[in-house]
Scaffold this motif. Structure first.
Motif, PDB file in Angstrom:
ATOM      1  N   ASP A 376       0.880  -1.545  -0.195  1.00 32.67           N
ATOM      2  CA  ASP A 376      -0.012   0.113  -0.040  1.00 32.67           C
ATOM      3  C   ASP A 376       1.016   1.050  -0.129  1.00 32.67           C
ATOM      4  O   ASP A 376       0.516   2.146  -0.541  1.00 32.67           O
ATOM      5  CB  ASP A 376      -0.832   0.008   1.086  1.00 32.67           C
ATOM      6  N   LEU A 377       1.895   1.120   0.835  1.00 31.88           N
ATOM      7  CA  LEU A 377       2.814   2.492   0.876  1.00 31.88           C
ATOM      8  C   LEU A 377       3.730   2.682  -0.339  1.00 31.88           C
ATOM      9  O   LEU A 377       3.772   3.743  -0.922  1.00 31.88           O
ATOM     10  CB  LEU A 377       3.775   2.136   2.246  1.00 31.88           C
ATOM     11  N   MET A 378       4.081   1.484  -1.116  1.00 30.57           N
ATOM     12  CA  MET A 378       5.180   1.794  -1.991  1.00 30.57           C
ATOM     13  C   MET A 378       4.738   1.531  -3.430  1.00 30.57           C
ATOM     14  O   MET A 378       4.853   2.205  -4.436  1.00 30.57           O
ATOM     15  CB  MET A 378       6.260   0.691  -1.885  1.00 30.57           C
ATOM     16  N   LEU A 379       3.400   0.548  -3.612  1.00 29.86           N
ATOM     17  CA  LEU A 379       2.928   0.377  -4.906  1.00 29.86           C
ATOM     18  C   LEU A 379       1.588   0.801  -5.085  1.00 29.86           C
ATOM     19  O   LEU A 379       0.858   0.848  -5.951  1.00 29.86           O
ATOM     20  CB  LEU A 379       2.704  -1.078  -4.802  1.00 29.86           C
ATOM     21  N   LYS A 380       0.976   1.476  -3.888  1.00 28.88           N
ATOM     22  CA  LYS A 380      -0.379   2.141  -3.978  1.00 28.88           C
ATOM     23  C   LYS A 380      -1.367   0.971  -4.335  1.00 28.88           C
ATOM     24  O   LYS A 380      -2.372   1.167  -5.025  1.00 28.88           O
ATOM     25  CB  LYS A 380      -0.607   3.261  -4.921  1.00 28.88           C
ATOM     26  N   ALA A 381      -1.040  -0.309  -3.933  1.00 25.72           N
ATOM     27  CA  ALA A 381      -1.940  -1.466  -4.317  1.00 25.72           C
ATOM     28  C   ALA A 381      -2.626  -1.958  -3.063  1.00 25.72           C
ATOM     29  O   ALA A 381      -1.876  -2.277  -1.809  1.00 25.72           O
ATOM     30  CB  ALA A 381      -1.020  -2.486  -4.789  1.00 25.72           C
ATOM     31  N   LYS A 382      -3.890  -2.223  -2.947  1.00 25.08           N
ATOM     32  CA  LYS A 382      -4.579  -2.778  -2.050  1.00 25.08           C
ATOM     33  C   LYS A 382      -4.623  -4.074  -1.782  1.00 25.08           C
ATOM     34  O   LYS A 382      -4.929  -4.782  -2.970  1.00 25.08           O
ATOM     35  CB  LYS A 382      -6.001  -2.377  -1.885  1.00 25.08           C
ATOM     36  N   ILE A 383      -3.812  -4.800  -1.193  1.00 25.80           N
ATOM     37  CA  ILE A 383      -3.543  -6.375  -1.033  1.00 25.80           C
ATOM     38  C   ILE A 383      -4.130  -7.093   0.318  1.00 25.80           C
ATOM     39  O   ILE A 383      -3.631  -6.567   1.548  1.00 25.80           O
ATOM     40  CB  ILE A 383      -2.280  -6.826  -1.326  1.00 25.80           C
ATOM     41  N   SER A 384      -4.698  -8.102   0.450  1.00 23.14           N
ATOM     42  CA  SER A 384      -5.116  -8.660   1.248  1.00 23.14           C
ATOM     43  C   SER A 384      -4.656 -10.063   1.614  1.00 23.14           C
ATOM     44  O   SER A 384      -4.746 -10.954   0.704  1.00 23.14           O
ATOM     45  CB  SER A 384      -6.758  -8.683   1.239  1.00 23.14           C
ATOM     46  N   VAL A 385      -4.054 -10.420   2.649  1.00 21.89           N
ATOM     47  CA  VAL A 385      -3.407 -11.688   2.965  1.00 21.89           C
ATOM     48  C   VAL A 385      -4.248 -12.262   3.925  1.00 21.89           C
ATOM     49  O   VAL A 385      -4.326 -11.720   5.244  1.00 21.89           O
ATOM     50  CB  VAL A 385      -2.034 -11.452   3.211  1.00 21.89           C
ATOM     51  N   GLY A 386      -5.010 -13.284   3.943  1.00 23.87           N
ATOM     52  CA  GLY A 386      -5.920 -13.984   4.590  1.00 23.87           C
ATOM     53  C   GLY A 386      -5.446 -15.420   4.990  1.00 23.87           C
ATOM     54  O   GLY A 386      -4.550 -15.870   4.672  1.00 23.87           O
ATOM     55  N   PRO A 387      -6.434 -16.104   5.364  1.00 25.46           N
ATOM     56  CA  PRO A 387      -6.207 -17.519   6.075  1.00 25.46           C
ATOM     57  C   PRO A 387      -5.583 -18.365   4.907  1.00 25.46           C
ATOM     58  O   PRO A 387      -4.956 -19.380   5.027  1.00 25.46           O
ATOM     59  CB  PRO A 387      -7.426 -17.734   6.469  1.00 25.46           C
ATOM     60  N   PRO A 388      -6.354 -18.162   3.696  1.00 23.86           N
ATOM     61  CA  PRO A 388      -5.638 -19.336   2.630  1.00 23.86           C
ATOM     62  C   PRO A 388      -4.214 -19.210   2.334  1.00 23.86           C
ATOM     63  O   PRO A 388      -3.485 -20.214   2.200  1.00 23.86           O
ATOM     64  CB  PRO A 388      -6.253 -19.212   1.281  1.00 23.86           C
ATOM     65  N   PHE A 389      -3.617 -18.015   2.464  1.00 27.64           N
ATOM     66  CA  PHE A 389      -2.361 -17.752   2.345  1.00 27.64           C
ATOM     67  C   PHE A 389      -1.355 -18.529   3.346  1.00 27.64           C
ATOM     68  O   PHE A 389      -0.273 -19.316   3.208  1.00 27.64           O
ATOM     69  CB  PHE A 389      -1.797 -16.451   2.314  1.00 27.64           C
ATOM     70  N   TYR A 390      -1.858 -18.308   4.749  1.00 27.46           N
ATOM     71  CA  TYR A 390      -1.270 -18.848   5.995  1.00 27.46           C
ATOM     72  C   TYR A 390      -1.373 -20.428   5.826  1.00 27.46           C
ATOM     73  O   TYR A 390      -0.244 -21.294   6.059  1.00 27.46           O
ATOM     74  CB  TYR A 390      -1.852 -18.399   7.128  1.00 27.46           C
ATOM     75  N   GLN A 391      -2.394 -20.957   5.413  1.00 31.49           N
ATOM     76  CA  GLN A 391      -2.808 -22.471   5.257  1.00 31.49           C
ATOM     77  C   GLN A 391      -1.875 -22.850   4.424  1.00 31.49           C
ATOM     78  O   GLN A 391      -1.551 -24.179   4.440  1.00 31.49           O
ATOM     79  CB  GLN A 391      -4.264 -22.679   5.288  1.00 31.49           C
ATOM     80  N   ALA A 392      -1.666 -22.445   3.288  1.00 30.77           N
ATOM     81  CA  ALA A 392      -0.940 -22.879   2.488  1.00 30.77           C
ATOM     82  C   ALA A 392       0.771 -22.909   2.395  1.00 30.77           C
ATOM     83  O   ALA A 392       1.440 -23.552   1.776  1.00 30.77           O
ATOM     84  CB  ALA A 392      -1.207 -22.377   0.751  1.00 30.77           C
ATOM     85  N   THR A 393       1.129 -21.976   3.341  1.00 28.13           N
ATOM     86  CA  THR A 393       2.457 -21.750   3.760  1.00 28.13           C
ATOM     87  C   THR A 393       2.903 -22.251   4.966  1.00 28.13           C
ATOM     88  O   THR A 393       3.950 -22.989   5.085  1.00 28.13           O
ATOM     89  CB  THR A 393       2.941 -20.161   3.395  1.00 28.13           C
ATOM     90  N   VAL A 394       2.119 -22.065   6.153  1.00 26.57           N
ATOM     91  CA  VAL A 394       2.543 -22.466   7.250  1.00 26.57           C
ATOM     92  C   VAL A 394       2.219 -23.969   7.490  1.00 26.57           C
ATOM     93  O   VAL A 394       3.203 -24.768   8.020  1.00 26.57           O
ATOM     94  CB  VAL A 394       1.662 -21.621   8.348  1.00 26.57           C
ATOM     95  N   PHE A 395       1.403 -24.570   7.212  1.00 26.66           N
ATOM     96  CA  PHE A 395       1.021 -25.916   7.444  1.00 26.66           C
ATOM     97  C   PHE A 395       2.136 -27.014   6.831  1.00 26.66           C
ATOM     98  O   PHE A 395       2.425 -27.905   7.578  1.00 26.66           O
ATOM     99  CB  PHE A 395      -0.527 -26.344   7.038  1.00 26.66           C
ATOM    100  N   PRO A 396       2.593 -26.780   5.425  1.00 25.02           N
ATOM    101  CA  PRO A 396       3.522 -27.624   5.244  1.00 25.02           C
ATOM    102  C   PRO A 396       4.944 -27.387   6.061  1.00 25.02           C
ATOM    103  O   PRO A 396       5.700 -28.370   6.173  1.00 25.02           O
ATOM    104  CB  PRO A 396       4.014 -27.104   3.774  1.00 25.02           C
ATOM    105  N   LEU A 397       5.062 -26.444   6.630  1.00 19.69           N
ATOM    106  CA  LEU A 397       6.438 -26.261   7.493  1.00 19.69           C
ATOM    107  C   LEU A 397       6.080 -26.942   8.950  1.00 19.69           C
ATOM    108  O   LEU A 397       7.077 -27.165   9.608  1.00 19.69           O
ATOM    109  CB  LEU A 397       6.695 -24.568   7.736  1.00 19.69           C
ATOM    110  N   ALA A 398       4.761 -26.730   9.541  1.00 16.47           N
ATOM    111  CA  ALA A 398       4.229 -27.428  10.566  1.00 16.47           C
ATOM    112  C   ALA A 398       4.766 -28.997  10.613  1.00 16.47           C
ATOM    113  O   ALA A 398       5.028 -29.481  11.548  1.00 16.47           O
ATOM    114  CB  ALA A 398       2.930 -26.958  11.102  1.00 16.47           C
TER     115      ALA A 398
END
Length: 654
Positions: A376-398
């Protein structure tokens, strides 16, 4: 008069903290015992002054002193006394005073219980704690004075945020701050070790109790906050990966890694540089969480402040503290050469893998939390990072992390063999695989809940195997009881904490099988869900201490028999002009029946109904994890400093 005394006490605490940050440090550098000894007295003085300021703030809220701005904005005469007192730290200014009070308590504890520490190390630790106190006291006095007066006095206060008027939120911040500030003590030990240029087994012994206490309080604070979100916010979940939730998870992950790394320092005098790095990282994550909550850069139900001046001040404090610490680390860390050598396949190797995975998870969560803000600060882009991102990235490491948690305690120090470990865990693996297959076949759901149940069984049974092997339960059953009595509490605590994590995993996996329905019903109508029948009997008005409410009466039946009666509410707080939901929950420990009332229109009520299997086990596991930390902390070896450094010094003189 009382608020002025509180303000004066904060100013006095700042002056004493300035002296605490200078005199002991100079004394340690020059070897002057009197200056080094001054640190303990100054730390005690800071504690007394901050405690007096906090007592004055509590008095202002208890008496509803409407000449104090913080009271006007966050209290009301009609509030119950518990929420009046909780209002003292349920706002930005008061919460920062609580933060500094806990920091002063930690400094006082180091001064009182650190008499067995070498004089120079103790003086440096107290000086660094004094520097941290200076930064936060200056922040409070410059931008967040809790004793600011208003004139003319208000007729009454505006009341605490209705969402925060809850027993869970009354105790959640103190527990969380105890965890946050505990990382400041391990940070102080790390910086003192870098200045001194020495880390040994004694250092690991002194740091580990603080890391353990910090981690335990953070566990309780996070669990209590998750439980509050579950029953108070009315959305039926326990973790939304909210940025401020993540801000509390980050120091917990780093603190967990530090706790395990300090064990290796104590036992093997290895991972010295890594332990110092983790101590700095854990406190840096705590400061980052403070910045996210207090600066207003994130919109969250947890955020207190929205003031750019405060944000700039905390950001400057963050850069000075973290930047200075890592600069010192880059300069001095190469001198801390490891002395313990171990094979990759060993208990040390398992702990290293544990640390790497924990830090990788922390890096993923940190990226997901901060990237939307930078985009938002650098690219003026509104990006939402929600549960699907964390489920796809954290669970394989867990998954590999959970495997290592079970196998690591069964490995030998320095060098281990894989086959003996596999011999001990083969039946545990079979049970876990059987549970995965059973859940997958019976439920026909995505594989993730089945993996969760299997991982939970793997951890809980592996913790049992760990204790059973230590007391020779299967090989020498007659002597097992005597060996159990002699088993160090730290070993019991580690097994209990690992099992507690498994219990939480059971609850999380059960929530993966939850069912819900959003329905519009009239009185007398029924809704089937998960084998139950939810019948709306009626909706009526209720008057509370400082709110009015519409309450639904929902009878839950199974096979025609009444199971329970749920009474969810939709509350209106006239003073705050805010409407909240009050979920109704019936728990059997095997599952939760959960109802939330929504809008009404033309005699039709909107209800959100949930059946959440094993949901209470999430927070039961958190309590068991904290209990494991408490059991380990009660071990006498965790409270008595190792004499190794003094003995080594005496031998060197001889």
């Amino acid at each position: 008069m009382i608020p002025e005394l509180g303000h004066f006490a904060l100013a006095l605490a700042l002056a004493l903290a300035l002296a605490q940050s200078v005199l002991p440090l100079v004394g340690a550098q020059r070897g002057e015992a009197r200056l080094m000894a001054a640190g303990a007295g100054l730390a005690t003085g800071v504690l007394i002054a901050v405690a007096a300021a906090f007592a004055a703030l509590l008095w202002s809220f208890a008496e509803n002193d409407t000449t104090v701005s913080a009271v006007v904005q966050n209290s009301h005469s009609a509030k119950p006394m518990l929420y009046k007192l909780a209002g003292a730290w349920g706002n930005h200014e008061g919460s920062m005073v609580l933060w500094v009070l806990i920091l002063a308590l930690c400094g006082g504890a180091v001064a009182l219980f650190g008499r067995g520490l070498p004089g120079a190390l103790r003086a440096r630790v107290l000086a660094i704690l004094g520097m941290i106190a200076v930064g936060f006291l200056a922040f409070i006095l410059a931008t967040s004075n809790p004793f600011t007066r208003v004139w003319p006095p208000a007729v009454d206060g505006q009341g605490l945020n209705p969402v925060l008027q809850d027993p869970g939120l009354a105790f959640h911040p103190p527990l969380l701050y105890l965890g946050y500030v505990g990382t400041a003590v391990t940070f102080a030990f790390a910086i003192a070790a870098l200045i001194e240029g020495r880390v040994d087994a004694a250092w690991g012994r002194w740091v580990r109790p603080w890391a353990l206490a910090s981690w335990s309080f953070l566990t309780l604070g996070i669990a209590l906050g998750s439980w509050w979100a579950y029953y108070e916010l009315g959305w039926g979940g326990y973790w939304f990966w909210d940025p401020v939730e993540n801000a509390s998870l980050l120091p917990w992950l780093a603190g967990c890694a530090l706790l395990h790394s300090a064990i290796v320092v104590e036992k093997r005098e290895a991972l010295k540089t890594w332990s110092i790095f983790l101590a700095i990282l854990a406190f840096s994550m705590s400061l980052l969480g403070t910045f996210l909550v207090r600066s207003g850069v994130l919109n969250s139900v947890h955020a207190f402040a929205n003031d750019p001046e405060r944000g700039v001040f905390i950001l400057a404090l963050l850069f000075i503290t973290v930047g200075g610490a890592f600069a010192l680390f880059a300069w001095r860390a190469p001198a801390l050469m490891p002395t313990g050598i171990f094979a990759p396949l060993s208990r040390e190797g398992a702990l290293v893998l544990n640390n790497l995975l924990l830090c990788t998870v922390a890096a993923v969560v940190l990226a997901g939390t901060l990237y939307p803000m930078f985009a938002d600060l650098m690219l003026k882009a509104k990006i939402s990072v929600g549960p699907p991102f964390y489920q796809a990235t954290v669970f394989p490491l867990a998954l590999p992390l959970i495997l290592a948690m079970a196998a690591g305690p069964l490995m030998a120090w320095k060098r281990a063999r894989a086959w003996p470990v596999l011999q001990r865990l083969w039946w545990v693996a079979l049970v876990a695989l059987g549970v995965i297959a059973l859940v997958w076949l019976v439920q026909g759901r995505p594989v993730l809940p089945a993996l969760g149940f299997g991982a939970a069984c793997w951890l809980i049974l592996a913790a049992f195997v760990d204790v059973a092997e230590r007391i020779a339960l299967f090989s020498r059953p007659r002597a097992a009881f005597a060996r159990a009595r002699g088993l160090p509490r730290a070993a019991w605590g580690g097994a209990v904490a690992h099992a507690g994590f498994g219990i939480s995993l059971l609850g999380m996996a059960g929530m993966g099988l939850a069912t819900q329905a959003l329905v519009n019903v009239r009185p007398g109508q029924s809704v089937p869900l998960a084998g139950y029948e939810f019948r709306l009997d009626g909706v009526g008005d209720v008057v509370g201490p400082n709110f009015t409410a519409r309450r639904a009466t929902v009878t839950v039946l199974r096979d025609g028999a009444v199971v329970t009666v749920l009474t969810p509410e939709r509350r209106n707080f006239p003073l705050a002009r805010q409407t909240t939901t009050e979920a109704a929950i019936h728990t059997t420990w095997a599952s939760d029946l959960y109802a939330v009332m929504g809008e009404e229109e033309n005699g039709v009520a909107t209800l959100r109904l949930h059946h959440n299997p094993l949901a209470p086990w999430i927070w039961l596991g958190g309590a068991v994890m904290a209990l494991g930390g408490g059991i380990s902390l009660s071990d006498r070896r965790a409270r008595v400093g190792a004499p190794a450094r003094r003995r080594a010094a005496a031998e060197a003189e001889a």
